[in-house]
Design a protein around this motif. Structure first.
Motif, PDB file in Angstrom:
ATOM      1  N   LYS A 262       7.948   2.065  -6.183  1.00 54.94           N
ATOM      2  CA  LYS A 262       7.431   1.041  -5.271  1.00 54.94           C
ATOM      3  C   LYS A 262       6.222   1.559  -4.483  1.00 54.94           C
ATOM      4  O   LYS A 262       5.853   0.995  -3.459  1.00 54.94           O
ATOM      5  CB  LYS A 262       8.528   0.616  -4.289  1.00 54.94           C
ATOM      6  CG  LYS A 262       9.818   0.131  -4.937  1.00 54.94           C
ATOM      7  CD  LYS A 262       9.636  -1.189  -5.647  1.00 54.94           C
ATOM      8  CE  LYS A 262      10.981  -1.727  -6.135  1.00 54.94           C
ATOM      9  NZ  LYS A 262      10.837  -3.009  -6.883  1.00 54.94           N
ATOM     10  N   ASN A 263       5.633   2.642  -4.949  1.00 55.89           N
ATOM     11  CA  ASN A 263       4.447   3.212  -4.301  1.00 55.89           C
ATOM     12  C   ASN A 263       4.780   3.844  -2.950  1.00 55.89           C
ATOM     13  O   ASN A 263       3.990   3.794  -2.008  1.00 55.89           O
ATOM     14  CB  ASN A 263       3.350   2.157  -4.132  1.00 55.89           C
ATOM     15  CG  ASN A 263       1.965   2.768  -4.024  1.00 55.89           C
ATOM     16  OD1 ASN A 263       1.705   3.837  -4.574  1.00 55.89           O
ATOM     17  ND2 ASN A 263       1.071   2.103  -3.310  1.00 55.89           N
ATOM     18  N   ILE A 264       5.972   4.430  -2.862  1.00 59.35           N
ATOM     19  CA  ILE A 264       6.417   5.074  -1.628  1.00 59.35           C
ATOM     20  C   ILE A 264       6.665   6.556  -1.899  1.00 59.35           C
ATOM     21  O   ILE A 264       7.407   6.912  -2.811  1.00 59.35           O
ATOM     22  CB  ILE A 264       7.708   4.423  -1.089  1.00 59.35           C
ATOM     23  CG1 ILE A 264       7.441   2.967  -0.692  1.00 59.35           C
ATOM     24  CG2 ILE A 264       8.253   5.208   0.101  1.00 59.35           C
ATOM     25  CD1 ILE A 264       8.688   2.206  -0.291  1.00 59.35           C
ATOM     26  N   THR A 265       6.037   7.404  -1.113  1.00 55.47           N
ATOM     27  CA  THR A 265       6.256   8.846  -1.199  1.00 55.47           C
ATOM     28  C   THR A 265       7.433   9.229  -0.311  1.00 55.47           C
ATOM     29  O   THR A 265       7.559   8.735   0.810  1.00 55.47           O
ATOM     30  CB  THR A 265       4.998   9.611  -0.751  1.00 55.47           C
ATOM     31  OG1 THR A 265       3.906   9.250  -1.598  1.00 55.47           O
ATOM     32  CG2 THR A 265       5.221  11.111  -0.818  1.00 55.47           C
TER      33      THR A 265
ATOM     34  N   ASP B 101       0.830  -1.193   0.000  1.00 53.30           N
ATOM     35  CA  ASP B 101       0.000   0.000   0.000  1.00 53.30           C
ATOM     36  C   ASP B 101       0.870   1.251   0.000  1.00 53.30           C
ATOM     37  O   ASP B 101       2.053   1.207   0.339  1.00 53.30           O
ATOM     38  CB  ASP B 101      -0.901   0.012   1.237  1.00 53.30           C
ATOM     39  CG  ASP B 101      -1.921  -1.114   1.209  1.00 53.30           C
ATOM     40  OD1 ASP B 101      -2.228  -1.597   0.106  1.00 53.30           O
ATOM     41  OD2 ASP B 101      -2.395  -1.504   2.292  1.00 53.30           O
ATOM     42  N   GLN B 102       0.262   2.372  -0.358  1.00 50.79           N
ATOM     43  CA  GLN B 102       0.986   3.639  -0.374  1.00 50.79           C
ATOM     44  C   GLN B 102       1.588   3.927   0.998  1.00 50.79           C
ATOM     45  O   GLN B 102       0.908   3.864   2.015  1.00 50.79           O
ATOM     46  CB  GLN B 102       0.042   4.773  -0.761  1.00 50.79           C
ATOM     47  CG  GLN B 102       0.689   6.148  -0.799  1.00 50.79           C
ATOM     48  CD  GLN B 102       1.615   6.322  -1.985  1.00 50.79           C
ATOM     49  OE1 GLN B 102       1.265   5.969  -3.103  1.00 50.79           O
ATOM     50  NE2 GLN B 102       2.798   6.859  -1.753  1.00 50.79           N
ATOM     51  N   ARG B 103       2.883   4.212   1.022  1.00 50.06           N
ATOM     52  CA  ARG B 103       3.582   4.532   2.262  1.00 50.06           C
ATOM     53  C   ARG B 103       4.364   5.824   2.093  1.00 50.06           C
ATOM     54  O   ARG B 103       4.628   6.269   0.973  1.00 50.06           O
ATOM     55  CB  ARG B 103       4.537   3.397   2.661  1.00 50.06           C
ATOM     56  CG  ARG B 103       3.869   2.047   2.901  1.00 50.06           C
ATOM     57  CD  ARG B 103       2.859   2.093   4.028  1.00 50.06           C
ATOM     58  NE  ARG B 103       2.277   0.796   4.278  1.00 50.06           N
ATOM     59  CZ  ARG B 103       2.596   0.018   5.311  1.00 50.06           C
ATOM     60  NH1 ARG B 103       3.495   0.424   6.181  1.00 50.06           N
ATOM     61  NH2 ARG B 103       2.024  -1.157   5.461  1.00 50.06           N
ATOM     62  N   LYS B 104       4.758   6.397   3.223  1.00 55.19           N
ATOM     63  CA  LYS B 104       5.545   7.633   3.194  1.00 55.19           C
ATOM     64  C   LYS B 104       6.795   7.446   4.049  1.00 55.19           C
ATOM     65  O   LYS B 104       6.709   7.039   5.211  1.00 55.19           O
ATOM     66  CB  LYS B 104       4.722   8.811   3.704  1.00 55.19           C
ATOM     67  CG  LYS B 104       5.452  10.152   3.646  1.00 55.19           C
ATOM     68  CD  LYS B 104       4.542  11.304   4.051  1.00 55.19           C
ATOM     69  CE  LYS B 104       3.521  11.597   2.971  1.00 55.19           C
ATOM     70  NZ  LYS B 104       2.755  12.842   3.266  1.00 55.19           N
TER      71      LYS B 104
ATOM     72  N   ASP C 139       5.778   6.703   7.803  1.00 54.26           N
ATOM     73  CA  ASP C 139       5.720   5.279   8.139  1.00 54.26           C
ATOM     74  C   ASP C 139       7.077   4.698   8.509  1.00 54.26           C
ATOM     75  O   ASP C 139       7.153   3.710   9.243  1.00 54.26           O
ATOM     76  CB  ASP C 139       5.150   4.488   6.954  1.00 54.26           C
ATOM     77  CG  ASP C 139       3.723   4.884   6.631  1.00 54.26           C
ATOM     78  OD1 ASP C 139       2.856   4.703   7.507  1.00 54.26           O
ATOM     79  OD2 ASP C 139       3.477   5.382   5.520  1.00 54.26           O
TER      80      ASP C 139
ATOM     81  N   GLU D 152       9.798   5.624  -5.315  1.00 55.06           N
ATOM     82  CA  GLU D 152       8.502   6.084  -5.808  1.00 55.06           C
ATOM     83  C   GLU D 152       7.889   5.081  -6.773  1.00 55.06           C
ATOM     84  O   GLU D 152       6.669   4.996  -6.889  1.00 55.06           O
ATOM     85  CB  GLU D 152       8.640   7.462  -6.457  1.00 55.06           C
ATOM     86  CG  GLU D 152       8.782   8.580  -5.426  1.00 55.06           C
ATOM     87  CD  GLU D 152       8.727   9.955  -6.039  1.00 55.06           C
ATOM     88  OE1 GLU D 152       8.953  10.078  -7.266  1.00 55.06           O
ATOM     89  OE2 GLU D 152       8.466  10.922  -5.295  1.00 55.06           O
TER      90      GLU D 152
END
Length: 220
Positions: A26-29, A2-5, A47, A24
């Motif tokens: 990998k869906n990471i902000t 899932d989207q993570r930061k 996170d 980014e």
């Protein structure tokens, strides 16, 4: 995933840019900080933290110690220091992992993924470190661990992570057991009473406030 930061605290601009480009995908902000002065005050949306040691001003060890006074998200050290003493110090200060430079991006992502999915962590500590929620249904108050039932722990987790917000019994019940479950929200009052009794054995301070006709809030 899932989207993570993720917050990257690293003074090597080229390395930060490379990590941002890779993660980014990998869906990471990514949030960037090149020194301690760039670190945001509010990290509630973060996170995980990637933390260099050799930084201008406060070094990574000092930053980790300060972060652990308020936050429980995983902290992964990134460092060219390879000696065992540095690794031990980083982990003893509250780091969750220690990755030596140079490293492969795939290995870094694997370690990030492992730390993010290992277990959910509660991201709240009171300002004086008096109250702490720990995974495994353990609640630490004034350094004393109180054993809680799963339901008691989940109620505390909800209240502690939303300080001063009022939750009705019905809302707490729905959050824990779902709106389609069959049961009596009055059970929440019993859980709150049990929680208060356990906390009273350690402290006479009021942490959970009753708002008559409205519900409960965390004021600790």
């Amino acid at each position: 995933m899932d989207q993570r930061k993720i917050l990257i605290i690293e003074d090597d601009v080229d390395l930060v840019d490379m990590l941002e480009m890779y993660l980014e995908d990998k869906n990471i902000t990514i949030v960037k900080a090149y020194s301690s002065v760039d670190i945001p005050e509010d990290l509630s949306a973060i996170d995980l933290i990637l933390l260099d040691i050799n930084l201008p001003g406060n070094n990574g060890f000092e930053i980790c110690k300060q972060l652990r006074e308020r936050w429980l998200m995983p902290i992964l050290f990134l460092s060219a220091r390879v000696n065992e003493a540095d690794k031990i110090e980083g982990l003893m200060l509250g780091g969750d992992d220690y990755i030596t430079k140079p490293f492969s991006l795939d290995e870094l992502y694997a370690r990030i993924y492992t730390n993010l999915t290992r277990s959910d962590r509660v991201k709240y500590l009171s300002k004086n470190n008096q109250v702490r929620l720990i995974e495994g249904c353990v609640f630490s108050l004034n350094g004393v661990a109180l054993d809680l039932t799963k339901s008691e722990f989940e109620i505390l987790e909800l209240l502690v992570n939303n300080p001063k917000q009022i939750f009705s019994k019905e809302r707490i019940y729905d959050s824990l057991w779902g709106i389609d479950s069959f049961g009596n929200p009055q059970v929440v009052s019993e859980h709150i009473r049990n929680i208060r009794n356990k906390m009273a054995e350690v402290s006479d301070q009021e942490f959970i406030k009753t708002h008559w006709g409205l519900g409960y809030s965390w004021i600790g």
